[in-house]
Design an enzyme around this catalytic site. Structure first.
Site, PDB file in Angstrom:
ATOM      1  N   HIS A 104     -10.657  25.560 -45.242  1.00 48.25           N
ATOM      2  CA  HIS A 104     -11.338  24.623 -44.347  1.00 48.25           C
ATOM      3  C   HIS A 104     -10.655  24.596 -42.985  1.00 48.25           C
ATOM      4  CE1 HIS A 104      -7.949  22.296 -45.850  1.00 48.25           C
ATOM      5  NE2 HIS A 104      -8.102  21.469 -44.832  1.00 48.25           N
ATOM      6  N   ASP A 122      -9.708  21.636 -40.336  1.00 54.94           N
ATOM      7  CA  ASP A 122      -9.613  20.181 -40.457  1.00 54.94           C
ATOM      8  C   ASP A 122     -10.682  19.454 -39.648  1.00 54.94           C
ATOM      9  OD1 ASP A 122      -7.485  20.040 -42.235  1.00 54.94           O
ATOM     10  OD2 ASP A 122      -6.006  20.231 -40.626  1.00 54.94           O
ATOM     11  N   HIS A 171      -7.505  27.037 -43.103  1.00 56.04           N
ATOM     12  CA  HIS A 171      -6.291  27.085 -43.928  1.00 56.04           C
ATOM     13  C   HIS A 171      -6.576  26.632 -45.351  1.00 56.04           C
ATOM     14  CE1 HIS A 171      -6.475  23.094 -42.108  1.00 56.04           C
ATOM     15  NE2 HIS A 171      -5.862  22.642 -43.203  1.00 56.04           N
ATOM     16  N   ARG A 207       1.331  14.564 -41.953  1.00 55.21           N
ATOM     17  CA  ARG A 207       0.346  15.258 -41.118  1.00 55.21           C
ATOM     18  C   ARG A 207      -0.091  14.389 -39.938  1.00 55.21           C
ATOM     19  NH1 ARG A 207      -5.681  17.488 -42.870  1.00 55.21           N
ATOM     20  NH2 ARG A 207      -6.440  15.484 -42.122  1.00 55.21           N
TER      21      ARG A 207
HETATM   22  C1  SIN Z   1      -4.250  20.229 -45.011  1.00 57.54           C
HETATM   23  O1  SIN Z   1      -5.242  20.788 -45.435  1.00 57.54           O
HETATM   24  O2  SIN Z   1      -4.266  19.612 -43.954  1.00 57.54           O
HETATM   25  C2  SIN Z   1      -2.959  20.287 -45.789  1.00 57.54           C
HETATM   26  C3  SIN Z   1      -2.369  21.632 -45.880  1.00 57.54           C
HETATM   27  C4  SIN Z   1      -1.141  21.670 -46.741  1.00 57.54           C
HETATM   28  O3  SIN Z   1      -0.777  20.646 -47.333  1.00 57.54           O
HETATM   29  O4  SIN Z   1      -0.532  22.726 -46.833  1.00 57.54           O
END
Ligand code: SIN
Length: 281
Positions: A103, A105, A256, A271
Protein backbone atom coordinates in the site's frame (compact mmCIF):
# COMPACT_ATOMS: atom_id res chain seq x y z
CA UNK A 1 27.71 -1.10 -2.58
CA UNK A 2 29.24 2.23 -3.61
CA UNK A 3 29.14 5.05 -1.05
CA UNK A 4 27.85 8.38 -2.42
CA UNK A 5 29.25 11.63 -1.03
CA UNK A 6 26.78 14.41 -0.26
CA UNK A 7 28.04 17.69 1.25
CA UNK A 8 27.00 16.91 4.81
CA UNK A 9 26.95 13.10 4.91
CA UNK A 10 27.55 9.89 3.01
CA UNK A 11 24.80 7.78 1.49
CA UNK A 12 24.82 4.04 0.91
CA UNK A 13 22.26 2.72 -1.62
CA UNK A 14 20.25 -0.32 -0.46
CA UNK A 15 19.33 -1.78 -3.85
CA UNK A 16 19.48 -1.06 -7.57
CA UNK A 17 15.97 0.35 -7.69
CA UNK A 18 15.43 2.57 -4.65
CA UNK A 19 16.39 3.09 -1.03
CA UNK A 20 19.52 4.33 0.71
CA UNK A 21 20.95 4.77 4.17
CA UNK A 22 22.32 8.11 5.32
CA UNK A 23 25.44 7.48 7.36
CA UNK A 24 26.80 9.33 10.36
CA UNK A 25 24.22 11.97 11.11
CA UNK A 26 22.59 12.88 14.40
CA UNK A 27 19.10 14.29 13.84
CA UNK A 28 19.42 16.25 17.08
CA UNK A 29 22.21 18.27 15.51
CA UNK A 30 20.92 19.16 12.07
CA UNK A 31 20.43 22.67 10.70
CA UNK A 32 18.41 23.90 7.72
CA UNK A 33 21.11 23.17 5.16
CA UNK A 34 21.59 19.59 6.43
CA UNK A 35 17.81 19.15 6.37
CA UNK A 36 17.72 20.38 2.76
CA UNK A 37 20.26 17.72 1.86
CA UNK A 38 18.30 15.02 3.71
CA UNK A 39 15.28 16.08 1.62
CA UNK A 40 17.42 15.87 -1.52
CA UNK A 41 18.48 12.31 -0.62
CA UNK A 42 14.81 11.48 0.02
CA UNK A 43 13.87 12.71 -3.47
CA UNK A 44 16.90 10.95 -5.02
CA UNK A 45 16.29 7.57 -3.34
CA UNK A 46 12.54 7.61 -2.46
CA UNK A 47 13.23 5.82 0.86
CA UNK A 48 15.96 6.80 3.26
CA UNK A 49 17.10 5.06 6.41
CA UNK A 50 18.86 6.98 9.17
CA UNK A 51 20.36 4.54 11.70
CA UNK A 52 21.33 5.07 15.37
CA UNK A 53 19.07 7.93 16.39
CA UNK A 54 18.23 8.88 19.94
CA UNK A 55 15.22 11.21 19.90
CA UNK A 56 12.59 11.90 22.54
CA UNK A 57 9.01 12.02 21.19
CA UNK A 58 9.23 15.85 21.27
CA UNK A 59 12.47 15.83 19.26
CA UNK A 60 11.07 13.26 16.82
CA UNK A 61 7.96 15.38 16.31
CA UNK A 62 10.05 18.53 15.84
CA UNK A 63 11.99 16.67 13.12
CA UNK A 64 8.67 15.54 11.59
CA UNK A 65 7.37 19.12 11.51
CA UNK A 66 10.38 20.17 9.40
CA UNK A 67 8.77 18.10 6.61
CA UNK A 68 5.38 19.79 6.73
CA UNK A 69 2.02 19.55 8.40
CA UNK A 70 1.17 16.32 10.19
CA UNK A 71 -1.35 13.99 8.51
CA UNK A 72 -3.67 12.05 10.88
CA UNK A 73 -4.47 8.42 10.20
CA UNK A 74 -8.23 8.13 10.63
CA UNK A 75 -8.47 4.54 11.92
CA UNK A 76 -6.08 4.58 14.89
CA UNK A 77 -5.39 6.85 17.83
CA UNK A 78 -1.94 8.31 18.35
CA UNK A 79 0.03 8.29 21.58
CA UNK A 80 -1.83 9.91 24.46
CA UNK A 81 1.10 12.27 25.11
CA UNK A 82 1.73 12.95 21.37
CA UNK A 83 -1.41 12.28 19.29
CA UNK A 84 0.56 13.06 16.09
CA UNK A 85 2.66 9.92 16.67
CA UNK A 86 0.99 6.61 15.86
CA UNK A 87 2.38 3.64 17.75
CA UNK A 88 2.53 0.60 15.49
CA UNK A 89 2.64 -2.31 17.88
CA UNK A 90 2.51 -6.06 17.47
CA UNK A 91 2.90 -7.97 20.72
CA UNK A 92 3.80 -11.60 21.34
CA UNK A 93 0.07 -12.51 21.22
CA UNK A 94 -1.19 -10.31 18.38
CA UNK A 95 -1.94 -12.10 15.14
CA UNK A 96 -1.80 -9.23 12.63
CA UNK A 97 1.00 -6.84 11.74
CA UNK A 98 -0.28 -3.40 10.75
CA UNK A 99 0.76 -2.64 7.15
CA UNK A 100 1.10 -6.30 6.10
CA UNK A 101 -0.20 -5.59 2.59
CA UNK A 102 1.26 -3.56 -0.29
CA UNK A 103 0.00 0.00 0.00
CA UNK A 104 0.86 3.68 -0.21
CA UNK A 105 -0.08 5.32 3.08
CA UNK A 106 -3.40 7.13 3.18
CA UNK A 107 -4.03 6.93 -0.58
CA UNK A 108 -7.75 6.81 0.28
CA UNK A 109 -7.66 10.28 1.85
CA UNK A 110 -8.34 13.43 -0.15
CA UNK A 111 -4.84 14.80 0.40
CA UNK A 112 -2.65 11.75 1.06
CA UNK A 113 0.52 11.99 3.12
CA UNK A 114 3.55 12.77 0.98
CA UNK A 115 5.94 11.17 3.44
CA UNK A 116 5.91 8.70 6.30
CA UNK A 117 8.58 8.32 8.93
CA UNK A 118 8.90 5.28 11.14
CA UNK A 119 11.17 5.09 14.17
CA UNK A 120 12.16 1.69 15.63
CA UNK A 121 11.42 1.43 19.36
CA UNK A 122 11.48 -2.35 19.96
CA UNK A 123 12.41 -4.99 17.42
CA UNK A 124 12.00 -8.76 17.22
CA UNK A 125 15.24 -10.81 17.35
CA UNK A 126 14.95 -11.38 13.58
CA UNK A 127 12.52 -10.33 10.85
CA UNK A 128 9.98 -7.51 10.87
CA UNK A 129 11.66 -5.84 7.86
CA UNK A 130 9.78 -3.42 5.60
CA UNK A 131 9.75 -3.85 1.81
CA UNK A 132 9.48 -0.86 -0.51
CA UNK A 133 8.56 -0.85 -4.21
CA UNK A 134 9.58 1.82 -6.72
CA UNK A 135 6.50 3.22 -8.49
CA UNK A 136 8.58 5.20 -11.01
CA UNK A 137 10.03 1.98 -12.37
CA UNK A 138 6.56 0.43 -12.30
CA UNK A 139 5.37 3.28 -14.56
CA UNK A 140 8.46 3.39 -16.81
CA UNK A 141 8.24 -0.33 -17.63
CA UNK A 142 4.61 -0.23 -18.82
CA UNK A 143 3.98 -0.25 -22.58
CA UNK A 144 3.32 3.13 -24.23
CA UNK A 145 -0.23 2.01 -24.94
CA UNK A 146 -0.90 1.20 -21.28
CA UNK A 147 0.72 4.51 -20.21
CA UNK A 148 -1.63 6.35 -22.60
CA UNK A 149 -4.73 4.60 -21.31
CA UNK A 150 -3.83 5.05 -17.64
CA UNK A 151 -2.74 8.64 -18.21
CA UNK A 152 -6.34 9.76 -18.57
CA UNK A 153 -8.05 7.82 -15.78
CA UNK A 154 -8.70 8.13 -12.08
CA UNK A 155 -8.66 5.28 -9.61
CA UNK A 156 -10.98 4.88 -6.66
CA UNK A 157 -9.01 4.41 -3.44
CA UNK A 158 -10.83 3.03 -0.40
CA UNK A 159 -9.78 2.95 3.27
CA UNK A 160 -8.59 -0.11 5.16
CA UNK A 161 -11.77 -0.77 7.10
CA UNK A 162 -14.49 -0.69 4.42
CA UNK A 163 -12.12 -2.76 2.28
CA UNK A 164 -11.15 -5.12 5.12
CA UNK A 165 -7.63 -4.65 3.79
CA UNK A 166 -5.96 -5.36 7.09
CA UNK A 167 -7.19 -7.77 9.72
CA UNK A 168 -7.30 -5.07 12.38
CA UNK A 169 -9.03 -7.40 14.85
CA UNK A 170 -5.69 -9.25 15.05
CA UNK A 171 -3.86 -6.01 15.92
CA UNK A 172 -5.45 -5.86 19.38
CA UNK A 173 -2.66 -3.85 20.96
CA UNK A 174 -3.22 -0.85 18.70
CA UNK A 175 -5.76 1.80 19.67
CA UNK A 176 -8.41 1.78 16.97
CA UNK A 177 -10.82 4.63 16.42
CA UNK A 178 -13.81 5.33 14.24
CA UNK A 179 -12.86 7.70 11.39
CA UNK A 180 -16.02 9.72 12.13
CA UNK A 181 -16.59 12.33 9.43
CA UNK A 182 -13.18 11.87 7.76
CA UNK A 183 -13.74 10.84 4.14
CA UNK A 184 -12.11 7.43 3.63
CA UNK A 185 -12.60 6.91 -0.11
CA UNK A 186 -11.58 9.17 -2.93
CA UNK A 187 -10.48 9.36 -6.56
CA UNK A 188 -6.93 10.18 -7.66
CA UNK A 189 -5.19 10.00 -11.05
CA UNK A 190 -3.52 6.59 -11.40
CA UNK A 191 -0.50 8.23 -13.01
CA UNK A 192 0.92 11.14 -11.05
CA UNK A 193 3.79 13.50 -11.70
CA UNK A 194 6.01 13.89 -8.66
CA UNK A 195 6.14 17.58 -7.76
CA UNK A 196 9.88 17.53 -6.91
CA UNK A 197 11.45 15.03 -9.31
CA UNK A 198 8.92 15.69 -12.12
CA UNK A 199 8.99 11.93 -12.84
CA UNK A 200 5.78 10.03 -13.45
CA UNK A 201 4.75 7.30 -11.01
CA UNK A 202 2.07 4.64 -11.04
CA UNK A 203 -0.14 5.37 -8.02
CA UNK A 204 -1.14 1.84 -7.10
CA UNK A 205 -1.51 -0.23 -3.96
CA UNK A 206 -3.99 -2.25 -1.96
CA UNK A 207 -6.37 0.69 -1.56
CA UNK A 208 -6.94 1.05 -5.34
CA UNK A 209 -10.15 -0.83 -6.10
CA UNK A 210 -11.74 0.57 -9.27
CA UNK A 211 -10.97 2.61 -12.35
CA UNK A 212 -13.45 5.43 -12.72
CA UNK A 213 -15.75 4.97 -15.72
CA UNK A 214 -15.06 1.24 -16.11
CA UNK A 215 -17.16 -1.63 -14.78
CA UNK A 216 -15.74 -3.65 -11.90
CA UNK A 217 -15.33 -6.58 -14.32
CA UNK A 218 -13.20 -4.39 -16.59
CA UNK A 219 -11.11 -2.63 -13.97
CA UNK A 220 -10.38 -5.49 -11.54
CA UNK A 221 -8.09 -7.47 -13.91
CA UNK A 222 -6.25 -4.26 -14.91
CA UNK A 223 -5.71 -3.28 -11.28
CA UNK A 224 -4.67 -6.82 -10.36
CA UNK A 225 -2.12 -6.73 -13.18
CA UNK A 226 -0.79 -3.34 -12.06
CA UNK A 227 -0.53 -4.49 -8.44
CA UNK A 228 1.44 -7.59 -9.46
CA UNK A 229 3.60 -5.67 -11.96
CA UNK A 230 4.47 -2.92 -9.45
CA UNK A 231 5.88 -5.36 -6.91
CA UNK A 232 8.28 -7.23 -9.20
CA UNK A 233 11.47 -8.13 -7.28
CA UNK A 234 13.48 -5.81 -9.56
CA UNK A 235 11.54 -2.80 -8.24
CA UNK A 236 12.05 -3.57 -4.54
CA UNK A 237 14.37 -2.84 -1.66
CA UNK A 238 14.28 -4.43 1.76
CA UNK A 239 14.81 -2.25 4.80
CA UNK A 240 16.32 -4.16 7.72
CA UNK A 241 15.61 -2.39 10.98
CA UNK A 242 18.19 -1.81 13.69
CA UNK A 243 17.61 -0.25 17.14
CA UNK A 244 17.17 3.52 16.83
CA UNK A 245 16.76 3.49 13.04
CA UNK A 246 14.36 5.87 11.32
CA UNK A 247 13.09 5.26 7.79
CA UNK A 248 11.40 8.00 5.77
CA UNK A 249 9.59 7.13 2.57
CA UNK A 250 7.88 9.03 -0.20
CA UNK A 251 4.28 7.82 -0.57
CA UNK A 252 3.99 9.61 -3.93
CA UNK A 253 6.41 7.25 -5.67
CA UNK A 254 6.63 4.12 -3.47
CA UNK A 255 4.45 1.54 -1.83
CA UNK A 256 5.49 -0.65 1.08
CA UNK A 257 4.75 -3.89 2.91
CA UNK A 258 5.43 -4.71 6.57
CA UNK A 259 6.78 -8.28 6.65
CA UNK A 260 5.01 -10.32 9.34
CA UNK A 261 7.56 -13.08 10.00
CA UNK A 262 8.14 -12.69 13.75
CA UNK A 263 5.16 -14.42 15.33
CA UNK A 264 5.50 -14.67 19.11
CA UNK A 265 7.80 -11.62 19.32
CA UNK A 266 7.22 -7.94 19.89
CA UNK A 267 7.77 -5.06 17.43
CA UNK A 268 7.00 -1.44 18.33
CA UNK A 269 7.49 1.52 16.00
CA UNK A 270 6.55 5.20 16.06
CA UNK A 271 5.04 6.59 12.88
CA UNK A 272 4.55 10.18 11.75
CA UNK A 273 2.85 10.94 8.44
CA UNK A 274 3.33 14.27 6.65
CA UNK A 275 0.52 15.86 4.68
CA UNK A 276 1.05 16.17 0.93
CA UNK A 277 0.41 18.94 -1.51
CA UNK A 278 -3.13 19.46 -2.70
CA UNK A 279 -4.17 16.48 -4.76
CA UNK A 280 -4.30 15.70 -7.62
CA UNK A 281 -1.06 16.79 -9.24
C1 SIN B 1 3.11 1.08 7.69
O1 SIN B 1 2.52 0.48 6.82
O2 SIN B 1 3.02 2.29 7.80
C2 SIN B 1 3.99 0.33 8.67
C3 SIN B 1 5.17 -0.30 8.06
C4 SIN B 1 5.96 -1.12 9.04
O3 SIN B 1 5.55 -1.25 10.20
O4 SIN B 1 7.00 -1.63 8.65
Amino acid sequence: MKIIEYNNFKVQPLAGALGAEILDIDLNKINDSIFEEIYKAFVDYQVIGIPNQNLTPDEYLAFGRRWGEIHHYPYMKGLESHPEILEILKTETDTYAFGNVWHSDGSFTEIPPKATMLYAQELPPAGGDTLFADLYRAYDTLSDKMKNILGSVNGLYVGDQPLKLGNFSGAKSMKQQDPGKTKVHTHHPIIRMHPDSKNKALYIGGHAVEIEGMTKEESTPILNYLKAHSTRPEFICRFKWSPGAIAIWDNRCTQHYAVDDYSGFRRRMHRITILGEEAPY
